[in-house]
Write a protein that holds these residues in place. Structure first.
Motif, PDB file in Angstrom:
ATOM      1  N   GLU A  77       0.823  -1.212   0.000  1.00  0.00           N
ATOM      2  CA  GLU A  77       0.000   0.000   0.000  1.00  0.00           C
ATOM      3  C   GLU A  77       0.856   1.260   0.000  1.00  0.00           C
ATOM      4  OE1 GLU A  77      -4.002  -1.672   2.248  1.00  0.00           O
ATOM      5  OE2 GLU A  77      -2.339  -0.926   3.453  1.00  0.00           O
ATOM      6  N   ALA A  78       1.964   1.244   0.732  1.00  0.00           N
ATOM      7  CA  ALA A  78       2.852   2.409   0.771  1.00  0.00           C
ATOM      8  C   ALA A  78       3.451   2.687  -0.598  1.00  0.00           C
ATOM      9  CB  ALA A  78       3.957   2.191   1.804  1.00  0.00           C
ATOM     10  N   ALA A  79       3.895   1.646  -1.291  1.00  0.00           N
ATOM     11  CA  ALA A  79       4.480   1.813  -2.625  1.00  0.00           C
ATOM     12  C   ALA A  79       3.446   2.334  -3.621  1.00  0.00           C
ATOM     13  CB  ALA A  79       5.072   0.497  -3.107  1.00  0.00           C
ATOM     14  N   LEU A  80       2.238   1.790  -3.548  1.00  0.00           N
ATOM     15  CA  LEU A  80       1.186   2.227  -4.454  1.00  0.00           C
ATOM     16  C   LEU A  80       0.765   3.664  -4.154  1.00  0.00           C
ATOM     17  CD1 LEU A  80      -1.096  -0.958  -4.532  1.00  0.00           C
ATOM     18  CD2 LEU A  80       0.496  -0.200  -6.300  1.00  0.00           C
ATOM     19  N   ASP A  81       0.645   3.980  -2.880  1.00  0.00           N
ATOM     20  CA  ASP A  81       0.207   5.318  -2.477  1.00  0.00           C
ATOM     21  C   ASP A  81       1.181   6.395  -2.953  1.00  0.00           C
ATOM     22  OD1 ASP A  81      -1.858   6.793  -0.968  1.00  0.00           O
ATOM     23  OD2 ASP A  81      -0.161   7.405   0.279  1.00  0.00           O
ATOM     24  N   GLU A  82       2.443   6.063  -2.960  1.00  0.00           N
ATOM     25  CA  GLU A  82       3.466   7.021  -3.406  1.00  0.00           C
ATOM     26  C   GLU A  82       3.227   7.453  -4.853  1.00  0.00           C
ATOM     27  OE1 GLU A  82       8.362   7.225  -3.872  1.00  0.00           O
ATOM     28  OE2 GLU A  82       7.405   5.575  -2.775  1.00  0.00           O
ATOM     29  N   HIS A  83       2.608   6.579  -5.631  1.00  0.00           N
ATOM     30  CA  HIS A  83       2.341   6.886  -7.038  1.00  0.00           C
ATOM     31  C   HIS A  83       0.846   7.102  -7.297  1.00  0.00           C
ATOM     32  CE1 HIS A  83       6.439   6.098  -8.452  1.00  0.00           C
ATOM     33  NE2 HIS A  83       6.477   5.163  -7.511  1.00  0.00           N
ATOM     34  N   GLY A  84       0.088   7.345  -6.236  1.00  0.00           N
ATOM     35  CA  GLY A  84      -1.334   7.637  -6.394  1.00  0.00           C
ATOM     36  C   GLY A  84      -2.146   6.480  -6.921  1.00  0.00           C
ATOM     37  N   GLN A  85      -1.738   5.240  -6.583  1.00  0.00           N
ATOM     38  CA  GLN A  85      -2.449   4.055  -7.051  1.00  0.00           C
ATOM     39  C   GLN A  85      -2.924   3.212  -5.866  1.00  0.00           C
ATOM     40  OE1 GLN A  85       0.405   2.383  -9.850  1.00  0.00           O
ATOM     41  NE2 GLN A  85      -0.221   3.808 -11.447  1.00  0.00           N
ATOM     42  N   MET A  86      -3.684   2.175  -6.156  1.00  0.00           N
ATOM     43  CA  MET A  86      -4.313   1.413  -5.079  1.00  0.00           C
ATOM     44  C   MET A  86      -4.663   0.009  -5.549  1.00  0.00           C
ATOM     45  SD  MET A  86      -8.256   2.763  -5.091  1.00  0.00           S
ATOM     46  CE  MET A  86      -9.283   2.562  -6.550  1.00  0.00           C
ATOM     47  N   MET A  87      -5.058  -0.820  -4.584  1.00  0.00           N
ATOM     48  CA  MET A  87      -5.719  -2.089  -4.870  1.00  0.00           C
ATOM     49  C   MET A  87      -7.214  -1.794  -4.886  1.00  0.00           C
ATOM     50  SD  MET A  87      -3.501  -4.707  -2.500  1.00  0.00           S
ATOM     51  CE  MET A  87      -3.399  -3.498  -1.163  1.00  0.00           C
ATOM     52  N   SER A  88      -7.804  -1.805  -6.051  1.00  0.00           N
ATOM     53  CA  SER A  88      -9.184  -1.336  -6.193  1.00  0.00           C
ATOM     54  C   SER A  88     -10.187  -2.180  -5.423  1.00  0.00           C
ATOM     55  CB  SER A  88      -9.574  -1.304  -7.671  1.00  0.00           C
ATOM     56  OG  SER A  88      -9.490  -2.602  -8.232  1.00  0.00           O
ATOM     57  N   PHE A  89      -9.821  -3.431  -5.124  1.00  0.00           N
ATOM     58  CA  PHE A  89     -10.763  -4.340  -4.466  1.00  0.00           C
ATOM     59  C   PHE A  89     -10.820  -4.129  -2.956  1.00  0.00           C
ATOM     60  CE2 PHE A  89      -6.714  -6.291  -5.465  1.00  0.00           C
ATOM     61  CZ  PHE A  89      -6.260  -6.762  -4.248  1.00  0.00           C
ATOM     62  N   GLU A  90     -10.001  -3.227  -2.412  1.00  0.00           N
ATOM     63  CA  GLU A  90     -10.165  -2.750  -1.038  1.00  0.00           C
ATOM     64  C   GLU A  90     -10.150  -3.893  -0.014  1.00  0.00           C
ATOM     65  OE1 GLU A  90     -13.037   0.865   0.668  1.00  0.00           O
ATOM     66  OE2 GLU A  90     -13.701  -0.378  -1.017  1.00  0.00           O
ATOM     67  N   PRO A  91      -9.048  -4.635   0.102  1.00  0.00           N
ATOM     68  CA  PRO A  91      -9.047  -5.844   0.943  1.00  0.00           C
ATOM     69  C   PRO A  91      -9.311  -5.582   2.414  1.00  0.00           C
ATOM     70  CG  PRO A  91      -6.808  -5.251   0.292  1.00  0.00           C
ATOM     71  CD  PRO A  91      -7.725  -4.390  -0.513  1.00  0.00           C
ATOM     72  N   MET A  92     -10.152  -6.395   2.974  1.00  0.00           N
ATOM     73  CA  MET A  92     -10.502  -6.325   4.391  1.00  0.00           C
ATOM     74  C   MET A  92      -9.321  -6.716   5.264  1.00  0.00           C
ATOM     75  SD  MET A  92     -13.325  -8.737   6.265  1.00  0.00           S
ATOM     76  CE  MET A  92     -13.499  -8.791   8.046  1.00  0.00           C
ATOM     77  N   VAL A 171       1.199 -20.296  -2.794  1.00  0.00           N
ATOM     78  CA  VAL A 171       1.476 -19.154  -3.666  1.00  0.00           C
ATOM     79  C   VAL A 171       2.790 -18.502  -3.243  1.00  0.00           C
ATOM     80  CG1 VAL A 171       0.674 -16.894  -4.447  1.00  0.00           C
ATOM     81  CG2 VAL A 171      -0.966 -18.758  -4.125  1.00  0.00           C
ATOM     82  N   THR A 172       3.673 -18.248  -4.212  1.00  0.00           N
ATOM     83  CA  THR A 172       4.969 -17.634  -3.913  1.00  0.00           C
ATOM     84  C   THR A 172       5.103 -16.227  -4.480  1.00  0.00           C
ATOM     85  OG1 THR A 172       5.998 -18.570  -5.901  1.00  0.00           O
ATOM     86  CG2 THR A 172       6.085 -19.889  -3.874  1.00  0.00           C
ATOM     87  N   GLU A 173       4.297 -15.891  -5.497  1.00  0.00           N
ATOM     88  CA  GLU A 173       4.427 -14.578  -6.137  1.00  0.00           C
ATOM     89  C   GLU A 173       3.125 -14.233  -6.838  1.00  0.00           C
ATOM     90  OE1 GLU A 173       8.237 -13.561  -8.261  1.00  0.00           O
ATOM     91  OE2 GLU A 173       6.873 -13.431  -9.990  1.00  0.00           O
ATOM     92  N   VAL A 174       2.753 -12.954  -6.817  1.00  0.00           N
ATOM     93  CA  VAL A 174       1.519 -12.512  -7.472  1.00  0.00           C
ATOM     94  C   VAL A 174       1.797 -11.280  -8.323  1.00  0.00           C
ATOM     95  CG1 VAL A 174      -0.025 -13.442  -5.697  1.00  0.00           C
ATOM     96  CG2 VAL A 174       0.860 -11.120  -5.461  1.00  0.00           C
ATOM     97  N   THR A 175       1.046 -11.154  -9.419  1.00  0.00           N
ATOM     98  CA  THR A 175       1.093  -9.968 -10.268  1.00  0.00           C
ATOM     99  C   THR A 175      -0.334  -9.452 -10.416  1.00  0.00           C
ATOM    100  OG1 THR A 175       2.996 -10.814 -11.501  1.00  0.00           O
ATOM    101  CG2 THR A 175       1.696  -9.083 -12.558  1.00  0.00           C
ATOM    102  N   PHE A 176      -0.524  -8.168 -10.188  1.00  0.00           N
ATOM    103  CA  PHE A 176      -1.882  -7.629 -10.154  1.00  0.00           C
ATOM    104  C   PHE A 176      -1.941  -6.194 -10.672  1.00  0.00           C
ATOM    105  CE2 PHE A 176       0.224  -6.896  -6.148  1.00  0.00           C
ATOM    106  CZ  PHE A 176      -0.101  -5.591  -5.811  1.00  0.00           C
ATOM    107  N   ARG A 177      -3.142  -5.793 -11.036  1.00  0.00           N
ATOM    108  CA  ARG A 177      -3.387  -4.428 -11.508  1.00  0.00           C
ATOM    109  C   ARG A 177      -3.436  -3.465 -10.317  1.00  0.00           C
ATOM    110  NH1 ARG A 177      -7.464  -7.357 -14.116  1.00  0.00           N
ATOM    111  NH2 ARG A 177      -7.101  -7.746 -16.324  1.00  0.00           N
ATOM    112  N   ALA A 178      -3.000  -2.218 -10.559  1.00  0.00           N
ATOM    113  CA  ALA A 178      -3.025  -1.192  -9.520  1.00  0.00           C
ATOM    114  C   ALA A 178      -3.505   0.117 -10.147  1.00  0.00           C
ATOM    115  CB  ALA A 178      -1.648  -1.019  -8.893  1.00  0.00           C
ATOM    116  N   PRO A 179      -4.816   0.336 -10.227  1.00  0.00           N
ATOM    117  CA  PRO A 179      -5.346   1.534 -10.879  1.00  0.00           C
ATOM    118  C   PRO A 179      -5.153   2.795 -10.029  1.00  0.00           C
ATOM    119  CG  PRO A 179      -7.122   0.276  -9.908  1.00  0.00           C
ATOM    120  CD  PRO A 179      -5.878  -0.551  -9.739  1.00  0.00           C
ATOM    121  N   PRO A 180      -5.385   3.970 -10.612  1.00  0.00           N
ATOM    122  CA  PRO A 180      -5.238   5.220  -9.853  1.00  0.00           C
ATOM    123  C   PRO A 180      -6.189   5.287  -8.665  1.00  0.00           C
ATOM    124  CG  PRO A 180      -5.343   5.659 -12.213  1.00  0.00           C
ATOM    125  CD  PRO A 180      -5.698   4.212 -12.030  1.00  0.00           C
TER     126      PRO A 180
END
Length: 404
Positions: A77-92, A171-180
């Motif tokens: 979340e910190a890395a994404l926030d630095e670039h104004g992006q997020m995990m759109s699915f808002e994990p609980m 699971v050892t690694e994941v790749t996912f979308r990170a929209p604005p």
């Protein structure tokens, strides 16, 4: 109990292969923030992903991130926030509800398909997942989409692993979308609605061309738990709008005019709005430090109030509604075994759905089926998939195939 913290995929492969050869059960864990979920079945060892940590690659312009499964969610979340992006699915964050500590990991999020209030607009966690690497029950390292599995051809392995709770692979690694990330947000509150009225109001709001990104109904019994009790005294039906400031302002005005026929309206600005939706996401009313049974129920949005009313005829139930009423969180007080049978009977009566026991004491979970039973065809398909990916059944025996 032996805890294994492999620092590489090769080390994890060796551990799984040893357990496969010896047919020994192995619990799969990330940060263990969902401890207490599922049935309690004894294992001699646990395989944890926390040693596999770090962001592998992140391309903000492409809005794609790849990270090792044990990477703490806070780092993501910190890395994404630095670039104004997020995990759109808002994990609980399950820790408040489950009474656990630990550190949520990105692998755990996708393994459990953890999604929050924005799911009704952005989809679930699996809808953002582009690919993953995992170790199957034979100790084979697989890149989803990059290797054809015999008799599993045609299945999207990444989506299959998402929500399988570690029953199919490590699971050892994941790749996912990170929209604005939206620049701002605001929440419209409609007060003084009963459950049925709220269902109609939320359906009306979702039909408007204003792009509602969150729709929940908080009855009087839970209202006090949100925003320190600053919501309306009766009930609060809350509708979130996100985007650019001017767009949110225009859409909020349009939505308010449309919703005024249902009840009195008010507004919550960005800071408090974000707090409110975090509290809805994390089921704060039932984060009470007890082991009283909490159920996560998914039904058609229009059926939610009918379901709760039917269950209340014979049991004491506290409930609130997310996803326009399609997700109902229920805390019950009666005998757990009778609760499960009654609840699933009521779900069938209102047209079907799913009920998952999220929290209960160990004794209760030992005597209950925590997952929604599936039909024969789905159960057979699940068994065949489990047989191909984990033929000896060594992974997470308390969360059986067919119960995903």
């Amino acid at each position: 109990m032996i805890d294994n913290f492999p620092a590489s995929e090769a080390a994890a492969v060796d551990i799984v292969r040893d357990h496969y050869n010896a047919t020994r059960r192995l619990a799969i864990l990330g940060g263990n923030t969902r401890a207490g979920f599922g049935s309690e079945i004894a294992v001699s060892a646990r395989l944890r992903s926390s040693g596999l940590s770090g962001i592998v690659s992140y391309e903000p312009r492409e809005m794609v991130m790849t990270a090792r499964a044990g990477t703490p969610l806070l780092d993501i979340e910190a890395a994404l926030d630095e670039h104004g992006q997020m995990m759109s699915f808002e994990p609980m964050d399950h820790r408040p509800l489950m009474g656990t500590s630990g550190v949520p990991t990105i692998g755990g999020v996708f393994a459990a398909n953890v999604s929050g209030p924005r799911r009704l607009l952005a989809g679930a966690a699996r809808d953002s997942l582009l690919g993953l690497r995992f170790i199957n029950g034979r100790g084979e390292l697989i890149k989803a989409g990059g290797r054809v599995m015999k008799n599993v051809t045609g299945l999207d392995l990444a989506r299959l692993l998402a929500g399988s709770y570690g029953t199919l692979g490590f699971v050892t690694e994941v790749t996912f979308r990170a929209p604005p990330r939206p620049k701002t947000e605001a929440t419209l509150v409609v007060g003084d609605l009963d459950d049925a009225g709220a269902a109609k109001a939320m359906a009306h709001a979702m039909a408007q061309s204003v792009e509602v990104s969150g729709a929940a109904h908080l009855p009087p019994s839970v209202r006090h738990a949100f925003l320190g009790g600053r919501l309306p005294e009766t009930s609060a039906t809350v509708l979130r709008l996100e985007g650019m400031a001017h767009s949110v302002e225009v859409r909020l005005k349009k939505l308010s005019e449309s919703m005024s026929k249902f009840g009195p309206t008010s507004f919550i600005e960005m800071g408090s709005s974000r707090q409110l939706w975090r509290e809805i996401r994390d089921v704060i009313p039932f984060a009470d430090g007890t082991s009283r049974p909490v159920w996560r129920v998914s039904v058609a949005p229009s059926a939610g109030p009918e379901l709760v009313a039917a269950v209340r005829l014979e049991a004491s139930v506290d409930a609130f509604y997310d996803w326009q009423g399609g997700l109902v969180w229920m805390r019950m007080e009666a005998d757990a075994e009778a609760e499960a049978e009654r609840l699933r009977g009521c779900i069938k009566a209102v047209g079907g759905g799913h009920a998952t026991l999220m929290r209960a004491s160990g004794a209760v979970r030992a005597g209950l089926q925590p997952f929604q039973p599936v039909g024969p065809a789905v159960a057979e398909l699940s068994r065949r998939i489990k047989e191909k990916l984990d033929p000896s059944g060594i992974f997470n025996p308390g969360r059986m195939a067919g119960e995903w």
